[in-house]
Design a protein around this motif. Structure first.
Motif, PDB file in Angstrom:
ATOM      1  N   GLY A  36       0.805  -1.208   0.000  1.00  0.00           N
ATOM      2  CA  GLY A  36       0.000   0.000   0.000  1.00  0.00           C
ATOM      3  C   GLY A  36       0.842   1.264   0.000  1.00  0.00           C
ATOM      4  N   GLU A  39       2.537   1.530  -3.510  1.00  0.00           N
ATOM      5  CA  GLU A  39       1.592   1.929  -4.559  1.00  0.00           C
ATOM      6  C   GLU A  39       1.260   3.420  -4.486  1.00  0.00           C
ATOM      7  OE1 GLU A  39      -1.654  -0.671  -3.850  1.00  0.00           O
ATOM      8  OE2 GLU A  39      -0.626  -2.448  -4.650  1.00  0.00           O
ATOM      9  N   GLN A  40       1.316   3.988  -3.312  1.00  0.00           N
ATOM     10  CA  GLN A  40       0.964   5.396  -3.143  1.00  0.00           C
ATOM     11  C   GLN A  40       2.158   6.333  -3.293  1.00  0.00           C
ATOM     12  OE1 GLN A  40      -0.874   6.278   0.633  1.00  0.00           O
ATOM     13  NE2 GLN A  40      -1.557   8.300  -0.035  1.00  0.00           N
ATOM     14  N   PHE A  41       3.345   5.895  -2.831  1.00  0.00           N
ATOM     15  CA  PHE A  41       4.463   6.833  -2.705  1.00  0.00           C
ATOM     16  C   PHE A  41       5.661   6.543  -3.602  1.00  0.00           C
ATOM     17  CE2 PHE A  41       2.240   7.035   1.422  1.00  0.00           C
ATOM     18  CZ  PHE A  41       2.008   8.406   1.483  1.00  0.00           C
ATOM     19  N   SER A  48       1.110   5.990  -9.255  1.00  0.00           N
ATOM     20  CA  SER A  48       1.097   6.330  -7.832  1.00  0.00           C
ATOM     21  C   SER A  48       0.656   7.773  -7.626  1.00  0.00           C
ATOM     22  CB  SER A  48       2.483   6.127  -7.215  1.00  0.00           C
ATOM     23  OG  SER A  48       3.396   7.100  -7.706  1.00  0.00           O
ATOM     24  N   GLU A  49       0.204   8.058  -6.415  1.00  0.00           N
ATOM     25  CA  GLU A  49      -0.247   9.409  -6.104  1.00  0.00           C
ATOM     26  C   GLU A  49       0.901  10.410  -6.211  1.00  0.00           C
ATOM     27  OE1 GLU A  49      -3.109  11.593  -2.767  1.00  0.00           O
ATOM     28  OE2 GLU A  49      -2.169   9.665  -2.298  1.00  0.00           O
ATOM     29  N   ALA A  63      -4.569  16.122  -2.616  1.00  0.00           N
ATOM     30  CA  ALA A  63      -4.037  14.784  -2.344  1.00  0.00           C
ATOM     31  C   ALA A  63      -4.770  14.160  -1.166  1.00  0.00           C
ATOM     32  CB  ALA A  63      -2.538  14.862  -2.061  1.00  0.00           C
ATOM     33  N   SER A  64      -4.567  12.861  -0.986  1.00  0.00           N
ATOM     34  CA  SER A  64      -5.227  12.139   0.102  1.00  0.00           C
ATOM     35  C   SER A  64      -4.732  12.631   1.458  1.00  0.00           C
ATOM     36  CB  SER A  64      -4.957  10.643  -0.023  1.00  0.00           C
ATOM     37  OG  SER A  64      -3.577  10.368   0.185  1.00  0.00           O
ATOM     38  N   ARG A  66      -3.629  10.849   3.954  1.00  0.00           N
ATOM     39  CA  ARG A  66      -2.386  10.191   4.338  1.00  0.00           C
ATOM     40  C   ARG A  66      -1.194  10.824   3.630  1.00  0.00           C
ATOM     41  NH1 ARG A  66      -0.667   3.770   4.250  1.00  0.00           N
ATOM     42  NH2 ARG A  66      -0.705   3.986   1.988  1.00  0.00           N
ATOM     43  N   PHE A  67      -1.375  11.203   2.374  1.00  0.00           N
ATOM     44  CA  PHE A  67      -0.281  11.829   1.641  1.00  0.00           C
ATOM     45  C   PHE A  67       0.071  13.171   2.269  1.00  0.00           C
ATOM     46  CE2 PHE A  67       2.047  14.068  -1.507  1.00  0.00           C
ATOM     47  CZ  PHE A  67       2.683  13.111  -2.271  1.00  0.00           C
TER      48      PHE A  67
END
Length: 248
Positions: A36, A39-41, A48-49, A63-64, A66-67
Protein backbone atom coordinates in the motif's frame (compact mmCIF):
# COMPACT_ATOMS: atom_id res chain seq x y z
CA UNK A 1 15.13 -19.71 13.30
CA UNK A 2 11.72 -19.51 11.51
CA UNK A 3 11.78 -16.73 8.91
CA UNK A 4 9.22 -15.32 6.51
CA UNK A 5 10.89 -13.89 3.39
CA UNK A 6 9.32 -11.61 0.80
CA UNK A 7 10.08 -8.83 -1.69
CA UNK A 8 8.79 -5.31 -1.26
CA UNK A 9 9.61 -1.76 -2.33
CA UNK A 10 12.25 -3.06 -4.71
CA UNK A 11 14.26 -4.81 -2.00
CA UNK A 12 14.37 -7.97 0.05
CA UNK A 13 12.53 -8.22 3.34
CA UNK A 14 12.18 -10.79 6.09
CA UNK A 15 10.58 -11.35 9.47
CA UNK A 16 12.50 -13.63 11.81
CA UNK A 17 10.50 -15.13 14.66
CA UNK A 18 11.86 -16.38 17.97
CA UNK A 19 8.95 -18.81 18.17
CA UNK A 20 7.04 -20.77 15.56
CA UNK A 21 6.43 -19.35 12.10
CA UNK A 22 2.88 -17.96 11.96
CA UNK A 23 0.46 -19.15 9.25
CA UNK A 24 0.91 -17.39 5.90
CA UNK A 25 -2.54 -15.81 6.08
CA UNK A 26 -1.56 -14.09 9.32
CA UNK A 27 1.36 -12.38 7.57
CA UNK A 28 -0.56 -11.36 4.45
CA UNK A 29 -1.71 -8.04 5.99
CA UNK A 30 1.93 -7.20 6.72
CA UNK A 31 2.93 -7.61 3.08
CA UNK A 32 -0.16 -5.70 1.95
CA UNK A 33 0.85 -2.89 4.28
CA UNK A 34 4.15 -2.45 2.41
CA UNK A 35 2.40 -2.78 -0.95
CA UNK A 36 0.00 0.00 0.00
CA UNK A 37 2.80 2.42 0.81
CA UNK A 38 4.66 1.51 -2.36
CA UNK A 39 1.59 1.93 -4.56
CA UNK A 40 0.96 5.40 -3.14
CA UNK A 41 4.46 6.83 -2.70
CA UNK A 42 6.76 5.21 -5.29
CA UNK A 43 8.02 7.53 -8.04
CA UNK A 44 8.81 4.38 -10.02
CA UNK A 45 5.08 3.71 -10.39
CA UNK A 46 3.48 6.00 -12.95
CA UNK A 47 0.04 5.49 -11.40
CA UNK A 48 1.10 6.33 -7.83
CA UNK A 49 -0.25 9.41 -6.10
CA UNK A 50 3.19 10.96 -5.80
CA UNK A 51 3.86 10.42 -9.52
CA UNK A 52 0.61 12.20 -10.33
CA UNK A 53 1.80 15.14 -8.24
CA UNK A 54 5.25 15.06 -9.87
CA UNK A 55 3.79 15.40 -13.37
CA UNK A 56 1.22 17.99 -12.33
CA UNK A 57 -1.85 15.80 -12.71
CA UNK A 58 -2.69 16.27 -9.03
CA UNK A 59 -2.07 19.19 -6.70
CA UNK A 60 -1.00 18.76 -3.09
CA UNK A 61 -4.15 20.34 -1.56
CA UNK A 62 -6.24 17.71 -3.36
CA UNK A 63 -4.04 14.78 -2.34
CA UNK A 64 -5.23 12.14 0.10
CA UNK A 65 -5.12 12.79 3.83
CA UNK A 66 -2.39 10.19 4.34
CA UNK A 67 -0.28 11.83 1.64
CA UNK A 68 -0.66 15.28 3.15
CA UNK A 69 0.15 13.92 6.61
CA UNK A 70 3.29 12.23 5.27
CA UNK A 71 4.39 15.43 3.56
CA UNK A 72 3.79 17.44 6.75
CA UNK A 73 5.87 14.97 8.76
CA UNK A 74 8.69 15.18 6.21
CA UNK A 75 8.65 18.97 6.47
CA UNK A 76 8.79 18.70 10.25
CA UNK A 77 11.87 16.49 10.00
CA UNK A 78 13.39 19.02 7.61
CA UNK A 79 13.09 21.67 10.32
CA UNK A 80 14.44 19.35 13.02
CA UNK A 81 17.50 18.47 10.94
CA UNK A 82 18.29 21.98 9.73
CA UNK A 83 17.41 21.04 6.12
CA UNK A 84 19.73 18.00 6.06
CA UNK A 85 16.65 15.84 5.51
CA UNK A 86 14.27 17.14 2.87
CA UNK A 87 11.28 15.89 0.84
CA UNK A 88 12.29 18.17 -2.03
CA UNK A 89 14.87 17.06 -4.57
CA UNK A 90 17.25 19.57 -6.17
CA UNK A 91 15.11 19.34 -9.35
CA UNK A 92 12.13 20.41 -7.19
CA UNK A 93 10.36 17.04 -7.50
CA UNK A 94 8.57 16.02 -4.30
CA UNK A 95 10.16 12.78 -3.07
CA UNK A 96 9.07 11.13 0.18
CA UNK A 97 11.20 8.01 -0.20
CA UNK A 98 13.39 9.08 2.74
CA UNK A 99 10.42 8.55 5.03
CA UNK A 100 8.21 5.97 3.33
CA UNK A 101 10.09 2.75 4.09
CA UNK A 102 10.40 3.53 7.79
CA UNK A 103 6.73 4.50 8.01
CA UNK A 104 5.79 1.27 6.26
CA UNK A 105 7.94 -0.72 8.69
CA UNK A 106 6.25 0.97 11.65
CA UNK A 107 2.83 0.21 10.19
CA UNK A 108 3.83 -3.40 9.54
CA UNK A 109 4.96 -3.72 13.15
CA UNK A 110 1.54 -2.51 14.25
CA UNK A 111 -0.05 -5.23 12.10
CA UNK A 112 2.14 -7.89 13.70
CA UNK A 113 1.25 -6.75 17.20
CA UNK A 114 -2.44 -6.53 16.30
CA UNK A 115 -2.18 -10.21 15.34
CA UNK A 116 -0.68 -10.85 18.81
CA UNK A 117 2.70 -11.71 17.30
CA UNK A 118 5.72 -10.83 19.41
CA UNK A 119 9.46 -11.60 19.64
CA UNK A 120 10.39 -10.94 16.02
CA UNK A 121 12.90 -8.98 13.93
CA UNK A 122 11.76 -7.19 10.78
CA UNK A 123 14.47 -6.59 8.17
CA UNK A 124 13.76 -4.45 5.11
CA UNK A 125 16.76 -3.75 2.92
CA UNK A 126 19.09 -3.97 5.93
CA UNK A 127 17.08 -1.66 8.18
CA UNK A 128 15.93 -3.46 11.32
CA UNK A 129 13.02 -3.18 13.73
CA UNK A 130 12.67 -5.62 16.62
CA UNK A 131 10.01 -6.63 19.09
CA UNK A 132 10.70 -8.43 22.34
CA UNK A 133 13.65 -10.78 22.46
CA UNK A 134 15.12 -13.94 21.04
CA UNK A 135 14.37 -16.76 23.48
CA UNK A 136 15.20 -14.57 26.45
CA UNK A 137 18.26 -12.93 24.86
CA UNK A 138 18.53 -9.63 22.98
CA UNK A 139 18.44 -9.69 19.21
CA UNK A 140 22.02 -9.72 17.87
CA UNK A 141 22.41 -7.44 14.85
CA UNK A 142 25.21 -6.24 12.59
CA UNK A 143 26.35 -3.34 10.42
CA UNK A 144 28.01 -4.29 7.12
CA UNK A 145 31.43 -2.94 6.17
CA UNK A 146 30.96 -0.55 3.20
CA UNK A 147 34.35 -1.56 1.79
CA UNK A 148 33.47 -5.25 1.70
CA UNK A 149 29.82 -6.29 1.87
CA UNK A 150 30.90 -9.79 2.91
CA UNK A 151 32.40 -8.42 6.15
CA UNK A 152 30.82 -6.88 9.22
CA UNK A 153 31.80 -3.47 10.51
CA UNK A 154 30.45 -4.30 13.97
CA UNK A 155 27.86 -6.36 15.82
CA UNK A 156 25.81 -5.52 18.90
CA UNK A 157 22.56 -6.29 20.70
CA UNK A 158 19.21 -4.59 20.27
CA UNK A 159 16.86 -4.89 23.21
CA UNK A 160 13.56 -3.40 24.27
CA UNK A 161 15.11 -0.03 25.07
CA UNK A 162 16.48 0.40 21.56
CA UNK A 163 14.35 -1.21 18.88
CA UNK A 164 15.65 0.11 15.58
CA UNK A 165 18.72 0.24 13.36
CA UNK A 166 18.86 2.07 10.03
CA UNK A 167 21.77 2.57 7.64
CA UNK A 168 22.23 5.08 4.84
CA UNK A 169 25.21 4.94 2.51
CA UNK A 170 26.61 5.35 -0.98
CA UNK A 171 28.10 1.90 -1.58
CA UNK A 172 25.11 0.19 -3.21
CA UNK A 173 23.09 3.10 -4.61
CA UNK A 174 25.78 5.70 -5.19
CA UNK A 175 25.24 9.36 -4.28
CA UNK A 176 21.45 9.11 -3.91
CA UNK A 177 21.32 11.46 -0.92
CA UNK A 178 21.40 15.21 -1.54
CA UNK A 179 24.33 16.52 0.45
CA UNK A 180 23.34 19.59 2.44
CA UNK A 181 26.93 20.30 3.50
CA UNK A 182 29.88 20.31 1.10
CA UNK A 183 32.03 19.16 4.00
CA UNK A 184 30.08 15.92 4.52
CA UNK A 185 32.30 13.05 3.42
CA UNK A 186 30.55 10.17 5.16
CA UNK A 187 30.07 7.08 3.02
CA UNK A 188 27.90 5.17 5.45
CA UNK A 189 25.94 6.11 8.54
CA UNK A 190 24.12 3.72 10.88
CA UNK A 191 21.80 4.99 13.59
CA UNK A 192 20.35 3.08 16.56
CA UNK A 193 17.20 4.67 17.96
CA UNK A 194 14.02 4.05 19.91
CA UNK A 195 11.92 3.92 16.72
CA UNK A 196 12.57 3.14 13.07
CA UNK A 197 11.43 6.49 11.67
CA UNK A 198 13.89 8.43 13.83
CA UNK A 199 16.68 5.98 12.99
CA UNK A 200 16.07 6.12 9.24
CA UNK A 201 15.58 9.87 8.96
CA UNK A 202 18.65 10.69 11.04
CA UNK A 203 20.84 8.20 9.13
CA UNK A 204 19.96 10.11 5.96
CA UNK A 205 20.35 13.52 7.61
CA UNK A 206 23.78 12.70 9.04
CA UNK A 207 25.00 11.28 5.74
CA UNK A 208 23.92 14.54 4.10
CA UNK A 209 24.91 16.94 6.86
CA UNK A 210 28.16 15.48 8.16
CA UNK A 211 29.76 15.81 11.58
CA UNK A 212 27.70 18.84 12.59
CA UNK A 213 24.47 16.96 12.03
CA UNK A 214 25.82 13.88 13.80
CA UNK A 215 26.65 15.90 16.91
CA UNK A 216 23.27 17.66 16.90
CA UNK A 217 21.36 14.39 16.37
CA UNK A 218 23.10 12.74 19.32
CA UNK A 219 22.44 15.78 21.50
CA UNK A 220 18.80 16.24 20.47
CA UNK A 221 17.61 12.66 20.02
CA UNK A 222 19.98 10.59 22.15
CA UNK A 223 20.72 8.18 19.31
CA UNK A 224 23.82 6.02 18.86
CA UNK A 225 25.74 6.42 15.60
CA UNK A 226 28.49 4.66 13.66
CA UNK A 227 29.71 6.48 10.55
CA UNK A 228 32.40 5.59 8.01
CA UNK A 229 34.25 8.54 6.48
CA UNK A 230 35.72 8.81 2.99
CA UNK A 231 39.17 7.73 4.19
CA UNK A 232 37.76 4.64 5.90
CA UNK A 233 38.02 6.06 9.41
CA UNK A 234 35.19 5.31 11.82
CA UNK A 235 33.31 7.94 13.78
CA UNK A 236 31.31 6.49 16.65
CA UNK A 237 29.35 7.92 19.54
CA UNK A 238 30.63 7.29 23.03
CA UNK A 239 28.41 4.31 23.82
CA UNK A 240 29.36 2.64 20.54
CA UNK A 241 33.06 3.26 21.15
CA UNK A 242 32.82 1.66 24.57
CA UNK A 243 30.90 -1.31 23.24
CA UNK A 244 33.11 -2.02 20.23
CA UNK A 245 36.52 -0.60 21.02
CA UNK A 246 36.60 1.94 18.21
CA UNK A 247 39.17 4.68 18.45
CA UNK A 248 37.86 8.09 19.42
Amino acid sequence: MPTHVFETMGTGASIRFAGDLPPAETLTPVEKCFDGFDEQFSLYRSESEISEIARGALTLPLASERFRDMYAEALHWRILTQDSFSPHRPDRVLDLSGLVKAKAMAAAAAELRAADLHDWMLNVGGDLLIDGNREGSPWHVAVVDPDDRRRLLCTFDLDGSRTSLATSGTTERGEHVWRSRATSTYRQVSVVADDIVTADVLATAILAGGQERLDESVESFGVDVIAVDADGSIVATERMRRAHGFAA
